[in-house]
Design a protein around this motif. Structure first.
Motif, short mmCIF file in Angstrom:
data_model
loop_
_atom_site.label_atom_id
_atom_site.label_comp_id
_atom_site.label_asym_id
_atom_site.label_seq_id
_atom_site.Cartn_x
_atom_site.Cartn_y
_atom_site.Cartn_z
N VAL A 44 0.88 -1.28 -0.05
CA VAL A 44 0.01 -0.28 0.24
C VAL A 44 0.81 1.13 -0.16
CG1 VAL A 44 -1.66 1.31 1.15
CG2 VAL A 44 -1.84 -0.97 1.00
N SER A 45 1.96 1.20 1.04
CA SER A 45 2.84 2.54 0.85
C SER A 45 3.36 2.71 -0.36
CB SER A 45 3.77 2.37 2.06
OG SER A 45 3.02 2.30 3.48
N ALA A 46 3.85 1.72 -0.99
CA ALA A 46 4.68 1.93 -2.34
C ALA A 46 3.88 2.62 -3.43
CB ALA A 46 5.11 0.60 -2.78
N LYS A 47 2.45 2.47 -3.04
CA LYS A 47 1.39 2.98 -4.23
C LYS A 47 0.72 4.40 -3.82
CE LYS A 47 1.68 -0.67 -7.14
NZ LYS A 47 2.00 -0.63 -8.87
N LEU A 48 0.64 4.54 -2.73
CA LEU A 48 -0.09 5.66 -2.16
C LEU A 48 0.53 7.03 -2.31
CD1 LEU A 48 -3.08 6.14 -0.86
CD2 LEU A 48 -1.75 5.87 1.33
N THR A 49 -0.09 8.01 -3.08
CA THR A 49 0.46 9.41 -3.34
C THR A 49 -0.47 10.35 -2.62
OG1 THR A 49 -0.72 9.67 -5.28
CG2 THR A 49 1.56 8.54 -5.48
N THR A 50 0.23 11.48 -2.48
CA THR A 50 -0.86 12.51 -1.84
C THR A 50 -1.97 12.75 -2.88
OG1 THR A 50 1.25 13.41 -0.94
CG2 THR A 50 -0.87 14.99 -1.11
N GLU A 51 -1.81 12.78 -4.34
CA GLU A 51 -2.83 12.93 -5.34
C GLU A 51 -4.04 12.03 -5.07
OE1 GLU A 51 0.69 15.20 -6.35
OE2 GLU A 51 0.52 13.04 -5.85
N ASP A 52 -3.60 10.68 -4.86
CA ASP A 52 -4.53 9.74 -4.52
C ASP A 52 -5.26 9.83 -3.38
OD1 ASP A 52 -3.51 8.20 -6.48
OD2 ASP A 52 -2.21 6.99 -5.26
N LEU A 53 -4.78 10.64 -2.27
CA LEU A 53 -5.53 10.72 -1.02
C LEU A 53 -6.46 12.07 -1.38
CD1 LEU A 53 -3.13 11.11 1.96
CD2 LEU A 53 -5.16 9.22 1.68
N LEU A 54 -6.07 13.00 -2.04
CA LEU A 54 -7.09 13.98 -2.65
C LEU A 54 -8.13 13.54 -3.33
CD1 LEU A 54 -4.21 16.60 -3.21
CD2 LEU A 54 -6.07 17.00 -1.64
N ASP A 55 -7.80 12.82 -4.44
CA ASP A 55 -8.89 12.18 -5.10
C ASP A 55 -9.94 11.43 -4.16
OD1 ASP A 55 -7.77 13.29 -7.33
OD2 ASP A 55 -6.80 11.54 -7.99
N MET A 56 -9.39 10.54 -3.53
CA MET A 56 -10.28 9.80 -2.60
C MET A 56 -11.04 10.51 -1.46
SD MET A 56 -8.24 6.08 -1.80
CE MET A 56 -6.53 6.89 -1.29
N MET A 57 -10.68 11.53 -0.97
CA MET A 57 -11.23 12.42 0.03
C MET A 57 -12.36 13.33 -0.77
SD MET A 57 -10.29 11.65 2.83
CE MET A 57 -11.26 12.60 3.56
N LYS A 58 -12.21 13.66 -2.02
CA LYS A 58 -13.26 14.34 -2.84
C LYS A 58 -14.50 13.18 -2.80
CE LYS A 58 -10.36 17.35 -5.26
NZ LYS A 58 -9.33 17.62 -6.78
N ARG A 59 -14.05 12.06 -3.24
CA ARG A 59 -15.25 11.06 -3.27
C ARG A 59 -15.89 10.85 -1.91
NH1 ARG A 59 -13.15 5.91 -6.15
NH2 ARG A 59 -15.51 5.19 -5.74
N LEU A 60 -15.16 10.76 -0.95
CA LEU A 60 -15.58 10.54 0.52
C LEU A 60 -16.47 11.69 0.96
CD1 LEU A 60 -15.14 8.21 2.15
CD2 LEU A 60 -13.46 9.36 3.38
N VAL A 61 -15.76 12.76 0.62
CA VAL A 61 -16.50 14.22 1.22
C VAL A 61 -17.69 14.72 0.42
CG1 VAL A 61 -16.11 16.51 2.07
CG2 VAL A 61 -14.51 14.46 2.73
N ASN A 62 -17.08 15.01 -0.65
CA ASN A 62 -18.12 15.61 -1.78
C ASN A 62 -19.25 14.79 -2.34
OD1 ASN A 62 -16.34 17.64 -1.29
ND2 ASN A 62 -15.36 17.71 -3.33
N ASP A 63 -18.71 13.57 -2.79
CA ASP A 63 -19.84 12.68 -3.39
C ASP A 63 -20.28 11.69 -2.36
OD1 ASP A 63 -18.80 13.88 -5.61
OD2 ASP A 63 -17.66 12.31 -6.18
N LYS A 64 -19.93 11.53 -1.09
CA LYS A 64 -20.55 11.10 0.10
C LYS A 64 -20.36 9.62 -0.28
CE LYS A 64 -23.24 14.95 1.61
NZ LYS A 64 -22.07 15.43 2.33
N GLU A 65 -19.40 9.05 -0.93
CA GLU A 65 -19.38 7.63 -1.49
C GLU A 65 -18.87 6.77 0.20
OE1 GLU A 65 -17.52 6.30 -4.99
OE2 GLU A 65 -17.61 8.51 -5.72
N ASP A 66 -19.15 5.65 -0.12
CA ASP A 66 -18.84 4.63 0.92
C ASP A 66 -17.09 4.53 0.88
OD1 ASP A 66 -20.24 2.69 3.14
OD2 ASP A 66 -18.66 1.65 2.26
N ALA A 67 -16.57 4.34 2.28
CA ALA A 67 -15.22 4.45 2.29
C ALA A 67 -14.95 3.01 1.88
CB ALA A 67 -14.69 4.40 3.69
N SER A 68 -15.66 1.76 1.98
CA SER A 68 -15.11 0.70 1.49
C SER A 68 -15.08 0.35 0.27
CB SER A 68 -16.20 -0.61 2.17
OG SER A 68 -17.45 -0.30 1.89
N THR A 69 -15.94 1.22 -0.47
CA THR A 69 -16.13 1.10 -2.16
C THR A 69 -14.71 2.02 -2.64
OG1 THR A 69 -18.65 1.05 -1.97
CG2 THR A 69 -17.27 1.96 -4.21
#
Length: 310
Positions: free
Chosen positions: A272-297
């Motif tokens: 996980v650490s080898a792949k995870l970038t700050t850009e990934d976090l930003l993209d995922m948080m937009k889905r989580l916060v703005n689009d209210k998607e489920d974290a497991s998805t």
């Protein structure tokens, strides 16, 4: 938060009291996860703090471990580092998504002056209790910040934390309650930059959506937000520069209880650490916060795209 908890204007969950230090052993009660954990006594216990980004990271860890046929129990929403750290050291939690700079400065060595990720990790490896260890850090980083609105920045000509010194006495800052006593918080703002705010508005780390609203309404004029918060860009907020490195590097780093994790688990987490970038976090948080998607998805989608699960 960061302070260093991080983390963070995320409005997905209600504020959680730090007294709720037991958290939940099953994700059935947690709106940020979609599957329940295994209660087997041999299961790896994956924990999280009580803010959405950390819970998302914990869910990523949990699914990565499950993809290797390892049993997992989720124990999310535990509280701040002051609450969960001892649980990891004593083995109540097996795996935890940490932020390396905050871990060092808050839990391990409050007097540390290390700021780079390399120096921070070297100190952690030397100073952590023998029962725990850190694994590989990700490139992904979510730092604490002192953030203001564009209007406040223009009014006081604010660009850096140092610019706050002559005006902070007339301002109020909002943050998680632990920000008041942390070096990477009000203590450091005073000792490093000579900044003393006229008023401190404490909130629980899980109530960052409230903090954002207070900032936008000018009820507080500054806020401790995490740098991966989508609201910073969307609301054109101004993150004040930190030239003296009050807030150290905050790379996402697995903290594990040594005797609980085998080589298979370590490889999954390092993957996980080898792949995870700050850009990934930003993209995922937009889905989580703005689009209210489920974290497991969101977690599963990222793991799939990263080639870590099929």
């Amino acid at each position: 938060m960061r302070s260093t908890i991080r983390g963070a204007a995320f409005g997905l969950i209600a504020a959680l009291s730090l007294s709720a230090c037991g958290g939940s052993d099953s994700s059935d009660d947690n709106p940020l996860t979609g599957s329940s954990g295994d209660s087997d006594s041999k299961a790896l216990v994956v924990g999280s703090a009580n803010f959405p980004e950390n819970q998302l990271l914990a869910e990523i860890y949990a699914q990565a471990l499950e993809a290797k046929d390892l049993k997992v129990t989720r124990k999310f929403d535990i509280g701040a580092r002051e609450v969960y750290y001892d649980q990891i050291v004593k083995g109540g939690i097996s795996v935890f998504p940490e932020y390396n700079g905050a871990l060092l400065a808050v839990a391990v060595d409050e007097k540390s002056t290390a700021t780079s990720s390399e120096d921070i990790n070297a100190e952690l490896k030397a100073k952590l209790p023998s029962s725990v260890e850190i694994l590989d850090s990700a490139a992904a980083e979510d730092k604490d910040s002192v953030t203001v609105t564009a209007e406040t920045a223009a009014k006081y000509n604010l660009k850096t934390l140092a610019d706050l010194k002559p005006v902070a006495g007339d301002m109020s800052i909002g943050a998680g309650s632990e920000f008041k006593t942390r070096t990477q918080g009000l203590v450091g703002l005073k000792t490093i930059y000579g900044v003393e705010f006229g008023k401190f508005q404490p909130l629980d780390a899980g109530a960052q959506s409230t903090l954002l609203e207070l900032l936008k309404k000018n009820t507080v004029q500054a806020a401790n937000l995490y740098t991966t918060d989508p609201a910073i860009v969307e609301d054109k907020l101004v993150v004040l520069e930190d030239p003296k490195n009050l807030f150290s590097s905050q790379n996402v780093t697995p903290l594990v209880y040594k005797s609980a994790v085998n080589d298979t688990a370590k490889a999954a987490l390092n993957g996980v650490s080898a792949k995870l970038t700050t850009e990934d976090l930003l993209d995922m948080m937009k889905r989580l916060v703005n689009d209210k998607e489920d974290a497991s998805t969101v977690a599963k989608d990222w793991l799939t795209e990263a080639g870590l699960v099929s």
